[in-house]
Motif scaffolding. Structure first.
Motif, mmCIF file in Angstrom:
data_model
loop_
_atom_site.group_PDB
_atom_site.id
_atom_site.type_symbol
_atom_site.label_atom_id
_atom_site.label_comp_id
_atom_site.label_asym_id
_atom_site.label_seq_id
_atom_site.Cartn_x
_atom_site.Cartn_y
_atom_site.Cartn_z
ATOM 1 N N PHE A 64 0.834 -1.192 0.000
ATOM 2 C CA PHE A 64 0.000 0.000 0.000
ATOM 3 C C PHE A 64 0.871 1.245 0.000
ATOM 4 O O PHE A 64 1.823 1.341 0.764
ATOM 5 N N VAL A 65 0.533 2.208 -0.853
ATOM 6 C CA VAL A 65 1.267 3.458 -0.938
ATOM 7 C C VAL A 65 0.270 4.597 -0.772
ATOM 8 O O VAL A 65 -0.758 4.633 -1.455
ATOM 9 N N LYS A 123 -3.097 1.019 -4.140
ATOM 10 C CA LYS A 123 -2.385 -0.230 -3.929
ATOM 11 C C LYS A 123 -1.730 -0.691 -5.226
ATOM 12 O O LYS A 123 -2.289 -0.607 -6.302
ATOM 13 N N TYR A 124 -0.501 -1.165 -5.065
ATOM 14 C CA TYR A 124 0.245 -1.738 -6.179
ATOM 15 C C TYR A 124 0.695 -3.129 -5.778
ATOM 16 O O TYR A 124 0.957 -3.398 -4.601
ATOM 17 N N GLN A 125 0.794 -4.008 -6.771
ATOM 18 C CA GLN A 125 1.241 -5.371 -6.521
ATOM 19 C C GLN A 125 2.395 -5.716 -7.440
ATOM 20 O O GLN A 125 2.567 -5.104 -8.497
ATOM 21 N N ILE A 143 -1.069 7.434 -11.480
ATOM 22 C CA ILE A 143 -1.133 6.013 -11.145
ATOM 23 C C ILE A 143 0.035 5.265 -11.796
ATOM 24 O O ILE A 143 0.713 4.456 -11.150
ATOM 25 N N LEU A 144 0.287 5.551 -13.073
ATOM 26 C CA LEU A 144 1.391 4.905 -13.785
ATOM 27 C C LEU A 144 2.734 5.211 -13.123
ATOM 28 O O LEU A 144 3.553 4.315 -12.900
ATOM 29 N N THR A 145 2.956 6.489 -12.829
ATOM 30 C CA THR A 145 4.244 6.897 -12.272
ATOM 31 C C THR A 145 4.407 6.380 -10.854
ATOM 32 O O THR A 145 5.513 6.014 -10.439
ATOM 33 N N GLY A 146 3.307 6.325 -10.098
ATOM 34 C CA GLY A 146 3.364 5.741 -8.764
ATOM 35 C C GLY A 146 3.740 4.270 -8.820
ATOM 36 O O GLY A 146 4.531 3.778 -8.001
ATOM 37 N N GLY A 198 5.515 15.437 -12.898
ATOM 38 C CA GLY A 198 4.642 14.905 -13.928
ATOM 39 C C GLY A 198 4.906 13.429 -14.068
ATOM 40 O O GLY A 198 5.088 12.714 -13.084
ATOM 41 N N CYS A 199 4.982 12.944 -15.316
ATOM 42 C CA CYS A 199 5.163 11.503 -15.497
ATOM 43 C C CYS A 199 6.632 11.091 -15.577
ATOM 44 O O CYS A 199 6.940 9.910 -15.614
#
Length: 436
Positions: free
Chosen positions: A4-5, A15-17, A346-349, A375-376
Protein backbone atom coordinates in the motif's frame (compact mmCIF):
# COMPACT_ATOMS: atom_id res chain seq x y z
CA UNK A 1 2.63 -9.54 -2.32
CA UNK A 2 0.40 -6.51 -1.73
CA UNK A 3 1.93 -3.11 -1.01
CA UNK A 4 0.00 0.00 0.00
CA UNK A 5 1.27 3.46 -0.94
CA UNK A 6 -0.41 6.63 0.37
CA UNK A 7 -1.52 9.06 -2.32
CA UNK A 8 -0.41 12.47 -1.07
CA UNK A 9 -3.00 14.43 -3.01
CA UNK A 10 -6.17 12.66 -1.91
CA UNK A 11 -4.84 10.90 1.22
CA UNK A 12 -6.69 7.77 0.01
CA UNK A 13 -4.75 4.52 -0.34
CA UNK A 14 -3.54 3.35 -3.73
CA UNK A 15 -2.38 -0.23 -3.93
CA UNK A 16 0.24 -1.74 -6.18
CA UNK A 17 1.24 -5.37 -6.52
CA UNK A 18 4.23 -7.21 -7.86
CA UNK A 19 4.09 -9.52 -10.87
CA UNK A 20 3.22 -9.35 -14.56
CA UNK A 21 -0.34 -10.55 -14.00
CA UNK A 22 -1.07 -7.44 -11.93
CA UNK A 23 0.31 -5.17 -14.66
CA UNK A 24 -1.83 -6.88 -17.30
CA UNK A 25 -4.90 -6.64 -15.10
CA UNK A 26 -4.33 -2.92 -14.60
CA UNK A 27 -4.13 -2.46 -18.37
CA UNK A 28 -7.40 -4.33 -18.79
CA UNK A 29 -9.04 -2.05 -16.23
CA UNK A 30 -7.57 1.14 -17.72
CA UNK A 31 -10.28 3.21 -19.43
CA UNK A 32 -7.65 5.00 -21.53
CA UNK A 33 -5.79 1.86 -22.63
CA UNK A 34 -7.37 1.94 -26.10
CA UNK A 35 -5.55 5.19 -26.90
CA UNK A 36 -2.29 3.26 -27.19
CA UNK A 37 -3.63 1.85 -30.47
CA UNK A 38 -3.94 5.39 -31.83
CA UNK A 39 -0.12 5.71 -31.89
CA UNK A 40 2.70 4.09 -33.84
CA UNK A 41 4.80 2.14 -31.31
CA UNK A 42 8.44 1.69 -32.45
CA UNK A 43 9.44 -1.93 -32.98
CA UNK A 44 12.64 -3.98 -32.91
CA UNK A 45 14.04 -5.94 -35.85
CA UNK A 46 11.71 -8.84 -35.00
CA UNK A 47 8.60 -6.69 -35.08
CA UNK A 48 8.14 -6.59 -31.30
CA UNK A 49 7.09 -3.37 -29.59
CA UNK A 50 9.96 -1.49 -27.99
CA UNK A 51 9.40 -0.12 -24.49
CA UNK A 52 9.27 3.58 -25.29
CA UNK A 53 9.92 5.79 -22.27
CA UNK A 54 11.01 9.02 -23.95
CA UNK A 55 7.82 10.91 -24.62
CA UNK A 56 9.48 13.66 -22.61
CA UNK A 57 11.99 14.03 -25.46
CA UNK A 58 9.97 13.15 -28.57
CA UNK A 59 6.37 12.02 -28.44
CA UNK A 60 5.17 9.16 -30.60
CA UNK A 61 3.33 9.73 -33.85
CA UNK A 62 -0.46 9.50 -33.78
CA UNK A 63 -1.69 7.25 -36.57
CA UNK A 64 -4.07 10.04 -37.60
CA UNK A 65 -1.18 12.44 -38.30
CA UNK A 66 -0.62 10.98 -41.75
CA UNK A 67 -4.20 11.73 -42.79
CA UNK A 68 -4.19 15.26 -41.38
CA UNK A 69 -1.00 16.07 -43.29
CA UNK A 70 -2.18 14.29 -46.42
CA UNK A 71 -5.31 16.46 -46.43
CA UNK A 72 -3.15 19.58 -46.70
CA UNK A 73 -0.91 18.00 -49.34
CA UNK A 74 -4.01 17.07 -51.35
CA UNK A 75 -5.45 20.57 -51.08
CA UNK A 76 -2.10 22.09 -52.05
CA UNK A 77 -1.96 19.81 -55.10
CA UNK A 78 -5.53 20.59 -56.19
CA UNK A 79 -5.83 24.23 -55.23
CA UNK A 80 -2.40 25.80 -55.17
CA UNK A 81 -2.54 29.27 -53.65
CA UNK A 82 -6.35 29.11 -53.45
CA UNK A 83 -5.88 26.70 -50.56
CA UNK A 84 -5.41 29.70 -48.31
CA UNK A 85 -9.16 30.26 -48.50
CA UNK A 86 -10.62 27.19 -50.25
CA UNK A 87 -8.87 24.24 -48.56
CA UNK A 88 -10.96 21.94 -46.38
CA UNK A 89 -9.12 23.60 -43.49
CA UNK A 90 -8.31 27.02 -44.97
CA UNK A 91 -4.66 27.90 -44.44
CA UNK A 92 -5.14 31.59 -43.80
CA UNK A 93 -6.70 31.10 -40.33
CA UNK A 94 -5.18 27.64 -39.74
CA UNK A 95 -3.44 28.57 -36.49
CA UNK A 96 -6.84 29.48 -35.07
CA UNK A 97 -7.92 25.84 -35.40
CA UNK A 98 -5.33 24.98 -32.74
CA UNK A 99 -5.92 27.77 -30.26
CA UNK A 100 -8.90 26.50 -28.27
CA UNK A 101 -7.57 22.98 -27.68
CA UNK A 102 -4.08 24.24 -26.88
CA UNK A 103 -5.49 26.76 -24.42
CA UNK A 104 -7.36 23.98 -22.60
CA UNK A 105 -4.19 21.92 -22.31
CA UNK A 106 -2.15 24.70 -20.70
CA UNK A 107 -4.99 26.19 -18.65
CA UNK A 108 -5.34 29.49 -20.48
CA UNK A 109 -7.91 31.61 -22.27
CA UNK A 110 -7.88 31.44 -26.09
CA UNK A 111 -6.83 35.09 -26.34
CA UNK A 112 -3.71 34.20 -24.33
CA UNK A 113 -2.40 31.42 -26.60
CA UNK A 114 -0.89 31.15 -30.05
CA UNK A 115 1.04 28.41 -31.87
CA UNK A 116 4.02 29.89 -33.70
CA UNK A 117 7.76 29.66 -34.34
CA UNK A 118 9.95 27.41 -32.18
CA UNK A 119 10.50 27.46 -28.44
CA UNK A 120 13.71 29.46 -28.10
CA UNK A 121 12.64 31.90 -30.82
CA UNK A 122 9.45 32.50 -28.84
CA UNK A 123 11.46 32.93 -25.65
CA UNK A 124 13.51 35.67 -27.30
CA UNK A 125 10.35 37.37 -28.60
CA UNK A 126 8.89 37.30 -25.11
CA UNK A 127 12.04 38.77 -23.60
CA UNK A 128 11.93 41.62 -26.11
CA UNK A 129 8.65 42.58 -24.44
CA UNK A 130 9.08 41.45 -20.85
CA UNK A 131 12.78 41.87 -20.18
CA UNK A 132 13.07 45.64 -19.90
CA UNK A 133 16.18 46.42 -17.80
CA UNK A 134 16.27 49.83 -16.14
CA UNK A 135 19.20 51.21 -14.16
CA UNK A 136 20.10 48.76 -11.40
CA UNK A 137 17.09 46.48 -12.17
CA UNK A 138 18.62 44.49 -15.01
CA UNK A 139 19.33 40.99 -13.71
CA UNK A 140 17.65 37.74 -14.74
CA UNK A 141 17.00 34.85 -12.35
CA UNK A 142 16.84 31.26 -13.60
CA UNK A 143 17.27 27.85 -12.00
CA UNK A 144 20.93 26.80 -11.84
CA UNK A 145 20.35 23.66 -13.92
CA UNK A 146 18.00 25.22 -16.45
CA UNK A 147 17.74 23.64 -19.87
CA UNK A 148 20.89 24.82 -21.72
CA UNK A 149 19.00 26.64 -24.47
CA UNK A 150 17.20 28.75 -21.85
CA UNK A 151 20.47 29.66 -20.19
CA UNK A 152 22.08 30.56 -23.52
CA UNK A 153 19.05 32.67 -24.46
CA UNK A 154 18.95 34.74 -21.27
CA UNK A 155 22.73 35.21 -21.31
CA UNK A 156 22.52 36.52 -24.86
CA UNK A 157 19.74 38.92 -23.86
CA UNK A 158 21.96 40.29 -21.09
CA UNK A 159 24.80 40.80 -23.57
CA UNK A 160 22.43 42.34 -26.11
CA UNK A 161 21.49 45.00 -23.57
CA UNK A 162 25.13 45.67 -22.76
CA UNK A 163 25.45 43.76 -19.50
CA UNK A 164 27.93 41.16 -18.34
CA UNK A 165 26.17 37.82 -18.70
CA UNK A 166 27.82 36.39 -15.59
CA UNK A 167 27.15 39.35 -13.30
CA UNK A 168 23.63 39.74 -14.62
CA UNK A 169 22.57 36.13 -14.09
CA UNK A 170 21.26 35.02 -10.69
CA UNK A 171 20.99 31.26 -10.18
CA UNK A 172 18.43 29.53 -7.96
CA UNK A 173 20.53 26.60 -6.72
CA UNK A 174 19.76 23.42 -4.78
CA UNK A 175 21.41 23.03 -1.43
CA UNK A 176 24.60 21.01 -1.05
CA UNK A 177 24.03 17.27 -1.62
CA UNK A 178 20.47 17.96 -2.84
CA UNK A 179 19.00 17.85 -6.35
CA UNK A 180 15.70 19.67 -5.87
CA UNK A 181 15.12 23.39 -5.46
CA UNK A 182 13.55 24.89 -2.34
CA UNK A 183 11.16 27.83 -2.36
CA UNK A 184 12.70 29.16 0.84
CA UNK A 185 15.96 29.70 -1.05
CA UNK A 186 14.12 31.55 -3.84
CA UNK A 187 12.53 33.79 -1.22
CA UNK A 188 15.97 34.57 0.22
CA UNK A 189 17.30 35.41 -3.24
CA UNK A 190 14.46 37.82 -3.82
CA UNK A 191 14.83 39.41 -0.41
CA UNK A 192 18.48 40.08 -1.24
CA UNK A 193 18.28 40.85 -4.96
CA UNK A 194 14.62 41.51 -5.79
CA UNK A 195 15.31 45.19 -6.49
CA UNK A 196 17.95 44.15 -9.06
CA UNK A 197 15.91 41.53 -10.91
CA UNK A 198 13.99 42.51 -14.04
CA UNK A 199 12.92 39.00 -15.05
CA UNK A 200 12.47 35.58 -13.49
CA UNK A 201 12.46 32.83 -16.12
CA UNK A 202 12.05 29.27 -14.80
CA UNK A 203 11.45 25.91 -16.45
CA UNK A 204 7.95 24.95 -15.30
CA UNK A 205 9.07 21.32 -15.04
CA UNK A 206 12.82 20.94 -14.73
CA UNK A 207 14.13 18.85 -17.62
CA UNK A 208 16.71 17.02 -15.46
CA UNK A 209 15.02 16.29 -12.14
CA UNK A 210 11.41 16.36 -13.31
CA UNK A 211 10.51 18.77 -10.48
CA UNK A 212 7.21 20.55 -11.25
CA UNK A 213 7.25 24.02 -9.75
CA UNK A 214 4.34 25.89 -8.21
CA UNK A 215 3.96 28.50 -10.94
CA UNK A 216 1.49 30.63 -9.03
CA UNK A 217 3.66 30.68 -5.90
CA UNK A 218 6.70 31.77 -7.88
CA UNK A 219 4.76 34.41 -9.80
CA UNK A 220 3.13 35.88 -6.70
CA UNK A 221 6.49 36.13 -4.97
CA UNK A 222 8.23 37.64 -7.99
CA UNK A 223 5.50 40.21 -8.67
CA UNK A 224 5.73 41.29 -5.04
CA UNK A 225 9.26 42.47 -5.85
CA UNK A 226 8.30 44.05 -9.17
CA UNK A 227 9.83 41.34 -11.37
CA UNK A 228 8.30 40.10 -14.60
CA UNK A 229 7.81 36.30 -14.75
CA UNK A 230 8.02 33.78 -17.57
CA UNK A 231 8.08 29.98 -17.70
CA UNK A 232 9.53 27.49 -20.16
CA UNK A 233 6.85 24.79 -20.12
CA UNK A 234 8.46 22.45 -22.66
CA UNK A 235 8.35 19.58 -20.15
CA UNK A 236 4.99 20.63 -18.73
CA UNK A 237 2.63 21.15 -21.67
CA UNK A 238 0.57 17.99 -22.14
CA UNK A 239 2.15 16.48 -19.02
CA UNK A 240 0.82 18.42 -16.02
CA UNK A 241 -1.98 20.88 -15.39
CA UNK A 242 -0.16 24.18 -15.80
CA UNK A 243 -3.09 26.55 -15.16
CA UNK A 244 -1.16 29.37 -16.81
CA UNK A 245 -3.94 31.95 -16.61
CA UNK A 246 -4.46 31.42 -12.89
CA UNK A 247 -0.70 31.46 -12.27
CA UNK A 248 -0.74 35.15 -13.34
CA UNK A 249 2.62 34.65 -15.12
CA UNK A 250 3.39 37.33 -17.68
CA UNK A 251 4.33 34.81 -20.36
CA UNK A 252 5.17 31.19 -21.04
CA UNK A 253 6.59 29.22 -23.96
CA UNK A 254 6.67 25.51 -24.81
CA UNK A 255 7.43 23.12 -27.63
CA UNK A 256 4.90 20.66 -29.04
CA UNK A 257 7.07 17.68 -29.99
CA UNK A 258 7.42 16.14 -26.52
CA UNK A 259 4.20 15.26 -24.73
CA UNK A 260 2.15 16.96 -27.46
CA UNK A 261 3.32 14.51 -30.16
CA UNK A 262 3.61 16.94 -33.07
CA UNK A 263 6.78 15.57 -34.68
CA UNK A 264 10.49 16.41 -34.53
CA UNK A 265 11.24 20.13 -34.56
CA UNK A 266 7.60 21.10 -34.87
CA UNK A 267 6.14 24.49 -33.98
CA UNK A 268 5.93 25.83 -30.44
CA UNK A 269 3.32 27.46 -28.25
CA UNK A 270 3.26 30.83 -26.55
CA UNK A 271 1.18 32.28 -23.72
CA UNK A 272 0.80 35.97 -22.91
CA UNK A 273 -1.46 36.77 -19.98
CA UNK A 274 -4.63 38.65 -20.91
CA UNK A 275 -3.62 41.57 -18.68
CA UNK A 276 -1.19 42.42 -21.48
CA UNK A 277 -3.61 41.60 -24.31
CA UNK A 278 -4.55 45.15 -25.29
CA UNK A 279 -1.35 46.95 -24.36
CA UNK A 280 -0.16 48.24 -27.72
CA UNK A 281 2.69 50.11 -26.07
CA UNK A 282 4.53 46.94 -25.06
CA UNK A 283 7.85 46.78 -26.87
CA UNK A 284 7.88 43.89 -29.34
CA UNK A 285 9.30 42.64 -32.60
CA UNK A 286 6.57 42.60 -35.24
CA UNK A 287 5.69 41.12 -38.59
CA UNK A 288 2.70 41.10 -40.88
CA UNK A 289 0.98 38.17 -39.13
CA UNK A 290 0.66 40.25 -35.95
CA UNK A 291 -1.15 42.96 -37.94
CA UNK A 292 -4.93 43.46 -37.90
CA UNK A 293 -6.45 40.59 -39.91
CA UNK A 294 -9.03 42.83 -41.55
CA UNK A 295 -6.41 45.08 -43.16
CA UNK A 296 -3.39 42.72 -43.29
CA UNK A 297 -3.52 42.37 -47.06
CA UNK A 298 -3.92 46.07 -47.76
CA UNK A 299 -0.11 45.98 -47.57
CA UNK A 300 0.49 49.72 -47.24
CA UNK A 301 -1.39 50.39 -44.01
CA UNK A 302 0.45 51.43 -40.88
CA UNK A 303 1.01 48.61 -38.41
CA UNK A 304 -2.06 47.82 -36.27
CA UNK A 305 -1.23 45.12 -33.72
CA UNK A 306 -3.64 42.30 -32.99
CA UNK A 307 -4.80 41.92 -29.38
CA UNK A 308 -3.66 38.97 -27.30
CA UNK A 309 -0.94 36.43 -27.97
CA UNK A 310 -1.57 36.62 -31.72
CA UNK A 311 -0.01 40.07 -31.61
CA UNK A 312 3.43 38.46 -31.21
CA UNK A 313 3.27 36.50 -34.48
CA UNK A 314 5.70 37.35 -37.26
CA UNK A 315 5.02 35.29 -40.36
CA UNK A 316 2.38 33.06 -41.89
CA UNK A 317 2.82 29.59 -40.35
CA UNK A 318 3.93 26.26 -41.87
CA UNK A 319 0.67 24.43 -42.46
CA UNK A 320 2.10 20.89 -42.65
CA UNK A 321 3.55 21.23 -39.16
CA UNK A 322 0.29 22.68 -37.88
CA UNK A 323 -1.63 19.76 -39.37
CA UNK A 324 0.47 17.37 -37.30
CA UNK A 325 -0.20 19.44 -34.19
CA UNK A 326 -3.93 19.44 -34.94
CA UNK A 327 -3.95 15.66 -35.14
CA UNK A 328 -2.49 15.36 -31.65
CA UNK A 329 -4.54 18.16 -30.10
CA UNK A 330 -7.75 16.52 -31.29
CA UNK A 331 -6.78 13.41 -29.29
CA UNK A 332 -6.01 15.51 -26.22
CA UNK A 333 -9.35 17.27 -26.57
CA UNK A 334 -11.10 13.90 -26.71
CA UNK A 335 -9.46 12.66 -23.51
CA UNK A 336 -8.88 15.82 -21.46
CA UNK A 337 -5.97 16.74 -19.23
CA UNK A 338 -7.76 15.79 -16.02
CA UNK A 339 -8.05 12.13 -17.04
CA UNK A 340 -4.53 12.06 -18.43
CA UNK A 341 -3.02 13.47 -15.23
CA UNK A 342 -5.02 11.01 -13.14
CA UNK A 343 -3.69 8.04 -15.11
CA UNK A 344 -0.21 9.55 -15.19
CA UNK A 345 -0.06 9.64 -11.40
CA UNK A 346 -1.13 6.01 -11.15
CA UNK A 347 1.39 4.90 -13.79
CA UNK A 348 4.24 6.90 -12.27
CA UNK A 349 3.36 5.74 -8.76
CA UNK A 350 3.51 2.14 -9.98
CA UNK A 351 6.85 2.83 -11.66
CA UNK A 352 8.22 4.34 -8.46
CA UNK A 353 6.95 1.37 -6.46
CA UNK A 354 8.69 -1.17 -8.71
CA UNK A 355 11.95 0.77 -8.80
CA UNK A 356 12.07 0.87 -5.02
CA UNK A 357 11.91 -2.93 -4.95
CA UNK A 358 15.39 -2.89 -6.49
CA UNK A 359 16.75 -1.36 -3.30
CA UNK A 360 17.34 2.25 -2.35
CA UNK A 361 21.03 1.44 -1.93
CA UNK A 362 21.11 0.77 -5.69
CA UNK A 363 18.48 3.10 -7.17
CA UNK A 364 17.89 6.73 -6.27
CA UNK A 365 14.92 8.60 -7.72
CA UNK A 366 15.77 12.30 -7.73
CA UNK A 367 12.30 13.38 -8.91
CA UNK A 368 10.00 14.51 -6.07
CA UNK A 369 7.98 11.73 -4.46
CA UNK A 370 5.05 14.11 -3.96
CA UNK A 371 2.87 13.60 -7.03
CA UNK A 372 1.81 17.24 -7.04
CA UNK A 373 5.46 18.20 -7.58
CA UNK A 374 6.11 16.04 -10.64
CA UNK A 375 4.64 14.91 -13.93
CA UNK A 376 5.16 11.50 -15.50
CA UNK A 377 8.97 11.71 -15.68
CA UNK A 378 11.10 9.90 -13.13
CA UNK A 379 14.82 10.69 -13.15
CA UNK A 380 16.82 7.72 -11.91
CA UNK A 381 20.35 7.52 -10.58
CA UNK A 382 21.91 4.06 -10.36
CA UNK A 383 24.84 3.50 -8.00
CA UNK A 384 28.20 3.55 -9.84
CA UNK A 385 26.47 3.57 -13.24
CA UNK A 386 27.67 5.30 -16.38
CA UNK A 387 26.29 5.54 -19.91
CA UNK A 388 27.01 1.86 -20.56
CA UNK A 389 23.92 1.08 -18.47
CA UNK A 390 21.84 3.21 -20.84
CA UNK A 391 23.35 1.39 -23.84
CA UNK A 392 22.48 -1.98 -22.29
CA UNK A 393 18.90 -0.86 -21.68
CA UNK A 394 18.63 0.26 -25.29
CA UNK A 395 19.97 -3.09 -26.50
CA UNK A 396 17.37 -4.79 -24.28
CA UNK A 397 14.58 -2.89 -26.05
CA UNK A 398 14.05 0.00 -23.63
CA UNK A 399 14.17 3.46 -25.20
CA UNK A 400 15.11 5.81 -22.37
CA UNK A 401 17.06 9.03 -22.13
CA UNK A 402 20.53 9.50 -20.64
CA UNK A 403 21.56 12.86 -19.21
CA UNK A 404 25.05 13.56 -17.94
CA UNK A 405 26.48 12.90 -15.51
CA UNK A 406 24.46 9.92 -14.25
CA UNK A 407 20.71 10.18 -14.82
CA UNK A 408 18.34 8.03 -16.83
CA UNK A 409 15.12 9.91 -17.55
CA UNK A 410 12.02 7.77 -18.09
CA UNK A 411 8.54 9.07 -18.80
CA UNK A 412 5.60 6.65 -18.94
CA UNK A 413 3.16 8.74 -21.00
CA UNK A 414 -0.50 8.06 -20.19
CA UNK A 415 -1.69 8.28 -23.80
CA UNK A 416 0.35 5.32 -24.99
CA UNK A 417 2.42 3.70 -22.25
CA UNK A 418 1.03 0.74 -20.33
CA UNK A 419 1.49 -0.86 -16.94
CA UNK A 420 3.06 -3.79 -18.76
CA UNK A 421 5.60 -1.42 -20.33
CA UNK A 422 6.65 -0.29 -16.87
CA UNK A 423 6.81 -3.80 -15.46
CA UNK A 424 8.95 -5.06 -18.33
CA UNK A 425 11.24 -2.02 -18.23
CA UNK A 426 12.01 -2.57 -14.53
CA UNK A 427 12.51 -6.29 -15.08
CA UNK A 428 15.03 -5.60 -17.84
CA UNK A 429 16.81 -3.05 -15.63
CA UNK A 430 16.93 -5.60 -12.79
CA UNK A 431 18.38 -8.26 -15.10
CA UNK A 432 21.11 -5.89 -16.30
CA UNK A 433 22.03 -4.89 -12.75
CA UNK A 434 22.10 -8.53 -11.58
CA UNK A 435 24.35 -9.47 -14.49
CA UNK A 436 26.99 -6.90 -13.50
Amino acid sequence: MLIFVRNRKTTTLSKYQLGLDYAKQQDQNDKLAAYRDKFHIPKDEHGNDLIYMTGNSLGLQPKSTKYYVEQELEDWAKLGVEGHTEAKNPWLPYHEFLTYNMAKIVGAKPIEVVVMNTLTANLHLMMVSFYQPINERYKILIESDAFPSDKYAVESQLRHHGYNDKEGLILWKPREDEELLRYEDLEELLESHGHEIALIMIGGVNYYTGQFFDLKRITTLAHKYGCKVGFDCAHGAGNVELNLHDSDADFAVWCTYKYLNSGPGSLAGCFVHEKHAFNKDLNRFTGWWSHNKKTRFNMRDEFDVLPGAEGWQLSNPPILSMAAIKASLDIFNEVGMEKLVKKSRILTGYFEFLLKQLGENVIKIITPSNQEERGCQLSIQVLNADKTLHHKLTKAGVISDWRQPDVIRCAPVPLYNSFEDIYLMVEKLKAILNAN
